[in-house]
Design an enzyme around this catalytic site. Structure first.
Site, PDB file in Angstrom:
ATOM      1  N   GLU A   1      22.774  34.989 -19.967  1.00 34.72           N
ATOM      2  CA  GLU A   1      22.377  34.658 -21.344  1.00 34.72           C
ATOM      3  C   GLU A   1      21.637  35.815 -22.014  1.00 34.72           C
ATOM      4  O   GLU A   1      20.910  35.605 -22.985  1.00 34.72           O
ATOM      5  CB  GLU A   1      21.505  33.396 -21.360  1.00 34.72           C
TER       6      GLU A   1
ATOM      7  N   HIS B   1      14.775  29.867 -21.473  1.00 32.25           N
ATOM      8  CA  HIS B   1      15.842  28.879 -21.618  1.00 32.25           C
ATOM      9  C   HIS B   1      15.780  27.980 -20.394  1.00 32.25           C
ATOM     10  O   HIS B   1      15.703  28.458 -19.262  1.00 32.25           O
ATOM     11  CB  HIS B   1      17.203  29.573 -21.694  1.00 32.25           C
TER      12      HIS B   1
ATOM     13  N   HIS C   1      16.866  23.700 -18.847  1.00 26.82           N
ATOM     14  CA  HIS C   1      17.648  22.472 -19.049  1.00 26.82           C
ATOM     15  C   HIS C   1      16.711  21.263 -19.009  1.00 26.82           C
ATOM     16  O   HIS C   1      16.871  20.374 -18.156  1.00 26.82           O
ATOM     17  CB  HIS C   1      18.745  22.371 -17.985  1.00 26.82           C
TER      18      HIS C   1
ATOM     19  N   GLU D   1       0.269  15.275 -30.636  1.00 27.92           N
ATOM     20  CA  GLU D   1       0.072  16.733 -30.618  1.00 27.92           C
ATOM     21  C   GLU D   1       1.305  17.538 -31.046  1.00 27.92           C
ATOM     22  O   GLU D   1       1.192  18.724 -31.354  1.00 27.92           O
ATOM     23  CB  GLU D   1      -0.390  17.202 -29.241  1.00 27.92           C
TER      24      GLU D   1
ATOM     25  N   HIS E   1      23.131  20.772 -23.343  1.00 31.16           N
ATOM     26  CA  HIS E   1      22.901  21.907 -22.459  1.00 31.16           C
ATOM     27  C   HIS E   1      21.409  22.108 -22.145  1.00 31.16           C
ATOM     28  O   HIS E   1      21.006  22.021 -20.993  1.00 31.16           O
ATOM     29  CB  HIS E   1      23.504  23.180 -23.082  1.00 31.16           C
TER      30      HIS E   1
END
Ligand code: 2HA
Ligand code: ZN
Length: 286
Positions: free
Chosen positions: A130, A153, A155, A183, A224
């Site tokens: 990525e 990144h 999941h 919050e 994703h």
């Protein structure tokens, strides 16, 4: 007169052990935490951390390039910049036991077409698949905030699940998250961005993510996972953690039969005023 080899050996003797550096330690701890939370199964997830030259220099010979690795997009906006990244196909689970195999310190080459490996990714590894989305996000965020250094990144389970059951409209999705934990509005007043489903690892998903990253630090990849950006590891991890917690609460609320009452827009506005944050324009109806 000392020969080149002797000089190199002396330099190496003066170098500190990179495994003890703050940035390697942070990468080890963060990947372990993300794995422990169950968000990064197998090789899921990736992290990039922009480093200053003076942070890297005590640990590495900056002239000793181990390998040059091509990148398939124009990274020239980051030429000369240093990053520590997770490796492609590597498991977060394993970073803590073998950081030099699963992580790498790279520098973007002047031509922007390659990265130079300075440490790690032992055994022929390459940076995260990525990298386009990470680098394009760094470029977008640096334009907004020169102090921004981290892209994660992951999941995140409940956020991922929500992309199947909740409308994928940024305003609606953001409002739901804001309503689930008090919050949230304070932590991400700009809300979340959402891109369409796109094949991961491509320049296209990188461009779509970076376009959203001009306005927000959280971008959801439907079905994703999520991208988060921030100044340091705590802030970025905390940002994702807060959104994920809201998604978890949403999951329980739905399982308990749905919302019967919630935080009103007036209350959210009062909250924003009390904490001195500006909610994304048009997202609250007050
Ligand atoms: O690195 O998470 O998006 C594995 C992934 C791809
Ligand atoms: Zn992923």
């Amino acid at each position: 007169m000392k020969n080149q080899n002797e000089i190199r050996c002396m330099k190496m003797a003066l170098q500190l052990d990179i495994l003890s550096s703050g940035f390697v330690q942070e990468m080890m701890k963060t990947t372990a935490n993300l794995y422990r939370l169950g968000w990064d199964e197998r090789n899921g997830g990736n992290i990039s951390y922009l480093l200053k030259e003076e942070e890297v220099a005590p640990y590495l010979d900056l002239n000793a390039v181990i390998r040059t690795i091509p990148v398939k997009f124009d990274a020239s906006a980051l030429a000369g910049k240093y990053f520590i990244v997770t490796g492609s196909g590597k498991y977060f689970k394993n970073v803590i036991d073998a950081p030099a195999v699963n992580l790498g310190v790279i520098r973007v080459a002047q031509d922007g077409k390659n990265v130079e490996l300075l440490w790690g990714l032992e055994g022929g590894g390459v940076p995260t698949s990525e990298l386009p989305a990470h680098f394009m996000t760094h470029i977008a965020r640096l334009a907004v905030d020169p102090e921004q250094r981290i892209v994660i990144h992951t999941h995140a389970t409940h956020l991922l699940a929500m992309t199947f059951t909740h409308p994928l409209d940024e305003k609606a999705f953001t409002r739901t998250l804001w309503q689930m934990c008090t919050e949230c509005l304070v932590v991400f007043p700009e809300g979340v961005g959402i891109i369409p489903w796109i094949v991961p690892g491509t320049n296209e998903i990188g461009e779509a993510t970076a376009a959203k990253m001009h306005d927000c630090r959280l971008v959801i990849w439907p079905h994703h996972g999520i991208y988060g950006a921030g100044r340091d590891m705590d802030e970025t991890f905390g940002l994702i953690e807060t959104a994920e917690k809201a998604a978890q609460v949403y999951t329980y609320v739905q399982a308990q039969g749905g919302v019967k009452q919630t935080i009103t827009d007036r209350q959210l506005k009062d909250l924003a005023d009390a904490f001195g944050v500006a909610p994304r324009a048009g997202f609250l109806e007050v």
